[in-house]
Design a protein around this motif. Structure first.
Motif, PDB file in Angstrom:
ATOM      1  N   UNK A  79       0.834  -1.412   0.080  1.00 33.49           N
ATOM      2  CA  UNK A  79      -0.229   0.034   0.079  1.00 33.49           C
ATOM      3  C   UNK A  79       0.899   1.388  -0.010  1.00 33.49           C
ATOM      4  N   UNK A  80       1.938   1.256   0.687  1.00 30.05           N
ATOM      5  CA  UNK A  80       2.844   2.476   0.793  1.00 30.05           C
ATOM      6  C   UNK A  80       3.432   2.736  -0.527  1.00 30.05           C
ATOM      7  N   UNK A  81       3.818   1.887  -1.177  1.00 34.06           N
ATOM      8  CA  UNK A  81       4.613   1.937  -2.528  1.00 34.06           C
ATOM      9  C   UNK A  81       3.538   2.437  -3.384  1.00 34.06           C
ATOM     10  N   UNK A  82       2.372   1.644  -3.481  1.00 32.96           N
ATOM     11  CA  UNK A  82       1.240   2.066  -4.316  1.00 32.96           C
ATOM     12  C   UNK A  82       0.647   3.256  -4.299  1.00 32.96           C
ATOM     13  N   UNK A  83       0.448   3.870  -3.043  1.00 30.60           N
ATOM     14  CA  UNK A  83       0.204   5.022  -2.771  1.00 30.60           C
ATOM     15  C   UNK A  83       1.072   6.187  -3.284  1.00 30.60           C
ATOM     16  N   UNK A  84       2.199   6.110  -3.425  1.00 33.61           N
ATOM     17  CA  UNK A  84       3.179   7.029  -3.935  1.00 33.61           C
ATOM     18  C   UNK A  84       2.827   6.982  -5.370  1.00 33.61           C
ATOM     19  N   UNK A  85       2.805   5.862  -6.028  1.00 37.24           N
ATOM     20  CA  UNK A  85       2.661   5.807  -7.550  1.00 37.24           C
ATOM     21  C   UNK A  85       1.458   6.192  -7.903  1.00 37.24           C
ATOM     22  N   UNK A  86       0.289   6.085  -7.050  1.00 38.89           N
ATOM     23  CA  UNK A  86      -1.183   6.734  -7.556  1.00 38.89           C
ATOM     24  C   UNK A  86      -0.943   8.112  -7.461  1.00 38.89           C
ATOM     25  N   UNK A  87      -0.301   8.598  -6.301  1.00 36.49           N
ATOM     26  CA  UNK A  87      -0.284   9.966  -6.222  1.00 36.49           C
ATOM     27  C   UNK A  87       0.591  10.622  -7.395  1.00 36.49           C
TER      28      UNK A  87
END
Length: 189
Positions: A79-87
């Motif tokens: 989730x942390x890595x993907x949150x960064x990518x989504x942002x």
């Protein structure tokens, strides 16, 4: 044609009405089952309390957004890595397309140009861009000249290679079987 990638009515309805949700679902589609990835935008929108906007996601506090994606059930295995990518994707859309993701493909008359635009999106490499281009062409009617060629093998008519070919539970099983065969062939080499 109705999008059926999450295999959940409410999540698929969001994907069908929100180009941003569809782009985010494609971004999340790695290292987790396809349905989980494409249900992710719905889960995020439910937690936010409304449909997604690129501006809101781009401006969201990064730690708070990562926590939002990490809430149980988590939106992604990472989730942390993907949150960064989504942002990063949302910020790019705000900067280059005024926060309007449909502008990535609106008015494009050439498949190669659309492939380039998709590949320029943060988190979208060549393969992901080709798959999304095939999804646009096969399911959403976005078909600039040369789109099938620009989508590579994912643009082939009648194929069952990717999310672009999933229109119901039966086609999902065919895509899964094709992927399993490809993995077996790769291991045999």
């Amino acid at each position: 044609m109705r999008i059926q990638l999450a295999q959940r009515t409410e999540a698929d309805e969001l994907l069908g009405r929100s180009p941003l949700a569809l782009l985010i679902g494609m971004l999340l589609d790695q290292q987790i089952p396809m349905e989980w990835a494409f249900a992710g935008p719905y889960t995020i929108s439910e937690r936010l309390g409304h449909d997604l906007t690129a501006g809101e996601i781009a401006a969201y506090d990064p730690e708070a957004f990562a926590a939002l994606l990490a809430e149980k059930p988590a939106v992604h295995r990472y989730p942390k890595s993907m949150a960064e990518r989504v942002q990063r994707l949302a910020a790019y859309l705000v900067e280059h397309y005024d926060g309007r993701p449909e502008q990535v493909w609106a008015g494009v008359t050439d498949g190669k140009e659309l492939a380039r635009r998709l590949q320029d999106l943060p988190g979208y490499g060549k393969q992901k861009a080709q798959i999304f281009l095939a999804l646009l062409g096969k399911q959403l009617g976005v078909r600039p000249e040369g789109w099938r060629e620009a989508a590579g093998p994912y643009g082939e008519e009648g194929s069952f290679r990717s999310v672009a070919d999933v229109v119901d539970a039966e086609s999902l099983e065919k895509v899964r079987a094709t992927k399993q065969e490809a993995k077996k062939a790769a291991k045999a080499k």
